[in-house]
Design a protein around this motif. Sequence first.
Motif, PDB file in Angstrom:
ATOM      1  N   ASN A  71     -16.055 -19.952  16.427  1.00  0.00           N
ATOM      2  CA  ASN A  71     -16.861 -19.560  15.273  1.00  0.00           C
ATOM      3  C   ASN A  71     -16.368 -18.304  14.564  1.00  0.00           C
ATOM      4  O   ASN A  71     -17.098 -17.733  13.760  1.00  0.00           O
ATOM      5  CB  ASN A  71     -18.318 -19.377  15.704  1.00  0.00           C
ATOM      6  N   ASP A  72     -15.140 -17.867  14.846  1.00  0.00           N
ATOM      7  CA  ASP A  72     -14.606 -16.685  14.183  1.00  0.00           C
ATOM      8  C   ASP A  72     -14.524 -16.895  12.679  1.00  0.00           C
ATOM      9  O   ASP A  72     -14.229 -17.993  12.196  1.00  0.00           O
ATOM     10  CB  ASP A  72     -13.190 -16.369  14.681  1.00  0.00           C
ATOM     11  N   ARG A  73     -14.799 -15.828  11.969  1.00  0.00           N
ATOM     12  CA  ARG A  73     -14.513 -15.785  10.537  1.00  0.00           C
ATOM     13  C   ARG A  73     -13.338 -14.831  10.377  1.00  0.00           C
ATOM     14  O   ARG A  73     -13.377 -13.708  10.872  1.00  0.00           O
ATOM     15  CB  ARG A  73     -15.724 -15.306   9.752  1.00  0.00           C
ATOM     16  N   LEU A  74     -12.281 -15.295   9.727  1.00  0.00           N
ATOM     17  CA  LEU A  74     -11.061 -14.501   9.605  1.00  0.00           C
ATOM     18  C   LEU A  74     -10.931 -13.874   8.229  1.00  0.00           C
ATOM     19  O   LEU A  74     -11.144 -14.536   7.218  1.00  0.00           O
ATOM     20  CB  LEU A  74      -9.823 -15.373   9.826  1.00  0.00           C
ATOM     21  N   VAL A  75     -10.543 -12.600   8.221  1.00  0.00           N
ATOM     22  CA  VAL A  75     -10.133 -11.922   7.001  1.00  0.00           C
ATOM     23  C   VAL A  75      -8.638 -11.701   7.140  1.00  0.00           C
ATOM     24  O   VAL A  75      -8.193 -10.970   8.021  1.00  0.00           O
ATOM     25  CB  VAL A  75     -10.858 -10.565   6.825  1.00  0.00           C
ATOM     26  N   LEU A  76      -7.859 -12.391   6.313  1.00  0.00           N
ATOM     27  CA  LEU A  76      -6.401 -12.217   6.323  1.00  0.00           C
ATOM     28  C   LEU A  76      -6.061 -11.273   5.176  1.00  0.00           C
ATOM     29  O   LEU A  76      -6.354 -11.550   4.016  1.00  0.00           O
ATOM     30  CB  LEU A  76      -5.700 -13.563   6.167  1.00  0.00           C
ATOM     31  N   PHE A  77      -5.434 -10.160   5.517  1.00  0.00           N
ATOM     32  CA  PHE A  77      -5.241  -9.065   4.571  1.00  0.00           C
ATOM     33  C   PHE A  77      -3.764  -8.792   4.330  1.00  0.00           C
ATOM     34  O   PHE A  77      -2.984  -8.698   5.271  1.00  0.00           O
ATOM     35  CB  PHE A  77      -5.902  -7.803   5.131  1.00  0.00           C
ATOM     36  N   HIS A  78      -3.420  -8.641   3.066  1.00  0.00           N
ATOM     37  CA  HIS A  78      -2.048  -8.261   2.706  1.00  0.00           C
ATOM     38  C   HIS A  78      -2.099  -7.086   1.741  1.00  0.00           C
ATOM     39  O   HIS A  78      -2.764  -7.150   0.711  1.00  0.00           O
ATOM     40  CB  HIS A  78      -1.302  -9.426   2.053  1.00  0.00           C
ATOM     41  N   PHE A  79      -1.413  -6.011   2.095  1.00  0.00           N
ATOM     42  CA  PHE A  79      -1.297  -4.835   1.232  1.00  0.00           C
ATOM     43  C   PHE A  79      -0.022  -4.960   0.418  1.00  0.00           C
ATOM     44  O   PHE A  79       1.045  -5.191   0.961  1.00  0.00           O
ATOM     45  CB  PHE A  79      -1.255  -3.549   2.070  1.00  0.00           C
ATOM     46  N   MET A  80      -0.149  -4.809  -0.895  1.00  0.00           N
ATOM     47  CA  MET A  80       1.026  -4.833  -1.774  1.00  0.00           C
ATOM     48  C   MET A  80       1.263  -3.427  -2.285  1.00  0.00           C
ATOM     49  O   MET A  80       0.315  -2.753  -2.705  1.00  0.00           O
ATOM     50  CB  MET A  80       0.778  -5.764  -2.969  1.00  0.00           C
ATOM     51  N   ASP A  81       2.508  -2.993  -2.265  1.00  0.00           N
ATOM     52  CA  ASP A  81       2.808  -1.685  -2.832  1.00  0.00           C
ATOM     53  C   ASP A  81       2.449  -1.695  -4.312  1.00  0.00           C
ATOM     54  O   ASP A  81       2.819  -2.609  -5.039  1.00  0.00           O
ATOM     55  CB  ASP A  81       4.293  -1.344  -2.674  1.00  0.00           C
ATOM     56  N   PRO A  82       1.716  -0.670  -4.755  1.00  0.00           N
ATOM     57  CA  PRO A  82       1.326  -0.641  -6.169  1.00  0.00           C
ATOM     58  C   PRO A  82       2.541  -0.410  -7.058  1.00  0.00           C
ATOM     59  O   PRO A  82       3.472   0.290  -6.697  1.00  0.00           O
ATOM     60  CB  PRO A  82       0.351   0.531  -6.241  1.00  0.00           C
ATOM     61  N   VAL A  83       2.512  -1.032  -8.207  1.00  0.00           N
ATOM     62  CA  VAL A  83       3.578  -0.846  -9.184  1.00  0.00           C
ATOM     63  C   VAL A  83       2.961  -0.137 -10.372  1.00  0.00           C
ATOM     64  O   VAL A  83       2.026  -0.633 -10.984  1.00  0.00           O
ATOM     65  CB  VAL A  83       4.181  -2.203  -9.624  1.00  0.00           C
ATOM     66  N   SER A  84       3.463   1.019 -10.672  1.00  0.00           N
ATOM     67  CA  SER A  84       2.959   1.785 -11.795  1.00  0.00           C
ATOM     68  C   SER A  84       3.786   1.433 -13.025  1.00  0.00           C
ATOM     69  O   SER A  84       4.998   1.640 -13.053  1.00  0.00           O
ATOM     70  CB  SER A  84       3.075   3.278 -11.477  1.00  0.00           C
TER      71      SER A  84
END
Length: 152
Positions: A34-47
């Motif tokens: 019954n797990d609920r998964l949060v799959l997270f990806h951090f992207m380097d910000p582009v200014s």
Amino acid sequence: MTSSESRVVFVAIDGSQNADYAFEYYCKHIQWKNDRLVLFHFMDPVSISKDLKESLRELYDIKEYYMDGLKRIFTTKAKKYGIDVSQLKFEFTCDPPEPGKAICATAKKYHVQLIIMGSRGLSKFKKALIGSVSDHVLRNSGIPVLTVPFHK
């Protein structure tokens, strides 16, 4: 908490072998039905300045394509391990501009009970010099953190 109850598990993904291995480790050894998964990806910000946005529109298209690809890859992997894909939540962010802070903030947002991350295996010297995302998360999240070293 028992394996029949629902919990929220956060897995950091970035397309690296280390992150893939950490996700598979979760699937093989830690997953509850019954797990609920949060799959997270951090992207380097582009200014990007206003004048450059038009010429760099392709960059945004490439990022969208990349994010869609990660969603497809991890949805397929989740199905392979019998995970209910309707319980998957994908989170992509580049704000705040530091991955450790972004992971902690997102985990708190979803009331996560466990954070799982791959480890790059930095030397003590490199950790001291540039720091480690997993060390930051471990020290600052207030949530149990499992770092999974990559094995070739």
